[in-house]
Design an enzyme around this catalytic site. Structure first.
Site, PDB file in Angstrom:
ATOM      1  N   HIS A   1       0.827  -1.209   0.000  1.00  0.00           N
ATOM      2  CA  HIS A   1       0.000   0.000   0.000  1.00  0.00           C
ATOM      3  C   HIS A   1       0.861   1.260   0.000  1.00  0.00           C
ATOM      4  CE1 HIS A   1      -3.047   2.932   1.084  1.00  0.00           C
ATOM      5  NE2 HIS A   1      -2.325   3.265   2.133  1.00  0.00           N
TER       6      HIS A   1
ATOM      7  N   HIS B   1       1.141   5.341  -2.280  1.00  0.00           N
ATOM      8  CA  HIS B   1       1.536   6.679  -1.835  1.00  0.00           C
ATOM      9  C   HIS B   1       2.765   7.249  -2.525  1.00  0.00           C
ATOM     10  CE1 HIS B   1      -1.276   7.489   1.436  1.00  0.00           C
ATOM     11  NE2 HIS B   1      -1.135   6.239   1.848  1.00  0.00           N
TER      12      HIS B   1
ATOM     13  N   GLU C   1      -6.093   9.416   0.388  1.00  0.00           N
ATOM     14  CA  GLU C   1      -6.349   7.976   0.417  1.00  0.00           C
ATOM     15  C   GLU C   1      -7.338   7.515  -0.637  1.00  0.00           C
ATOM     16  OE1 GLU C   1      -4.783   5.696   1.826  1.00  0.00           O
ATOM     17  OE2 GLU C   1      -3.554   6.861   3.192  1.00  0.00           O
TER      18      GLU C   1
ATOM     19  N   SER D   1      -3.639   1.239  -4.834  1.00  0.00           N
ATOM     20  CA  SER D   1      -2.928   0.046  -4.358  1.00  0.00           C
ATOM     21  C   SER D   1      -3.843  -1.157  -4.194  1.00  0.00           C
ATOM     22  CB  SER D   1      -2.245   0.344  -3.019  1.00  0.00           C
ATOM     23  OG  SER D   1      -3.208   0.642  -2.019  1.00  0.00           O
TER      24      SER D   1
END
Length: 361
Positions: free
Chosen positions: A223, A228, A268, A287
């Site tokens: 993730h 990110h 997010e 992700s």
């Protein structure tokens, strides 16, 4: 309040196998709603902003504000380190739990300025990484935003090798000044956001359990790195994230809760329009093979983001997101977020303002 870094509850779920109905008419209606959402005056925005009704006391008078990244505590772990709940895929796997303990201990022992410990990932961990990356790479060209696609090429991700945080941190520092700091698990939300103010992203290094490669109940290295890191290499996006971090330094508890939601619905699970079509820029979508398909299929509600208005409860254990908040563009979204964030920086001490490159009042 859901912790900031619990951004992946049900983060990567396998895509449902049932065929999806056509959603073209519904998608068109939703996007029109986003594009023509009600405009509000700046005065109305300020009135709706979650802020104290009376002038807030100096932040320095009520709590200590960090003056540097060294003063941001990365040890206040709320969960998801080595202590797993019974419903976690790795709960009954003693070797997996010990592996996480060992990796978390490396993060706890790290000091700012030192190279980030390199992890020798096990064959099954490399297999998990490669499986998820391969699935996502097939979806990115059509459903990821252009900023992500451009930045992704800077990192040369390979399916047969899990990247190292130290290497990726150096790339980020060259492009946006951001760096990575290892963390042992789920940070307290204020500490996590405070880190962003100093252009530091706290990242885990452990891998999800091999039995469920498309699912993790917590932030893991898949993730963090796929979702990110590429976006943090984009200057406009990095500045937006930095603004949220700076605002957290001056935020009271009520404002912090709103910042956590803003982070959730943008960093997010954010979506941006490109040519009238929604594209993912949020890490929780980028992700997750299942979440990305869910977003692209038009099965969630698309809403215009108003950063000054109350936002819905964060949903991170209830399956795919029922709604996404959509930016007309990164430029528009950044302008909105920075306008809100400016409402929280007036009482930040001058030495802190200088440390985070915030102009003096």
């Amino acid at each position: 309040m859901a912790p900031v870094a619990a951004v992946v509850g049900a983060l990567s779920r396998p895509a449902p196998s049932a065929s999806r109905p056509s959603t073209s008419s519904r998608r068109a209606q939703q996007i029109r709603c986003v594009a023509t959402g009600p405009a509000r005056s700046a005065a109305a925005h300020q009135a709706a902003a979650p802020a104290p009704s009376a002038p807030a006391p100096s932040v320095a008078a009520t709590r200590r504000v960090p003056r540097s990244i060294e003063e941001v505590d990365n040890g206040a772990i709320l969960g998801f380190a080595a202590e797993l709940s019974e419903d976690h895929p790795g709960f009954y796997d003693a070797a997996y739990k010990q592996r996480r303990v060992d990796i978390c201990n490396l993060a706890r022992g790290h000091r700012i300025g030192e190279p980030i410990p390199r992890i020798e990932y096990l064959p099954e961990e490399v297999t998990t990484w490669g499986l998820v990356l391969g699935q996502l790479e097939a979806l990115f060209p059509q459903h990821a935003c252009k900023e992500f696609l451009h930045s992704l090429s800077l990192f040369d991700f390979r399916q047969d090798e899990v990247p190292q945080l130290e290497d990726l941190s150096r790339v980020l520092q060259r492009h946006t000044g951001f760096r990575i700091r290892p963390v042992a698990g789920l940070l307290h939300p204020r500490d996590f956001l405070n880190g962003l103010a100093f252009r530091t992203f706290h990242s885990t290094q452990y891998m999800r359990h091999a039995s469920k490669p498309n699912y993790t109940p917590e932030p893991d290295v898949v993730h963090e790195l796929i979702g990110h890191v590429p976006m943090l290499a984009d200057p406009a996006f990095a500045d937006l994230v930095h603004a949220i971090g700076v605002a957290s330094l001056g935020a009271d508890e009520q404002q912090l809760k709103h910042l956590v939601k803003l982070y959730w619905y943008t960093v997010e699970f954010g979506v941006v329009l490109e040519g009238g079509q929604p594209k993912a820029f949020g890490a929780g979508i980028l992700s997750s093979y299942g979440e990305l398909q869910h977003m692209a299929a038009g099965q969630a509600e698309l809403l215009p983001l108003d950063v000054f208005s109350p936002l819905p409860r964060i949903s991170y254990k209830d399956g795919y997101q029922p709604r996404y908040f959509v930016l007309q563009s990164f430029e528009e979204g950044a302008a909105q977020l920075k306008a809100y964030c400016r409402s929280m920086v007036h009482n930040i001490p001058d030495d802190v303002r200088a440390a985070v490159q915030l102009p003096l009042p």
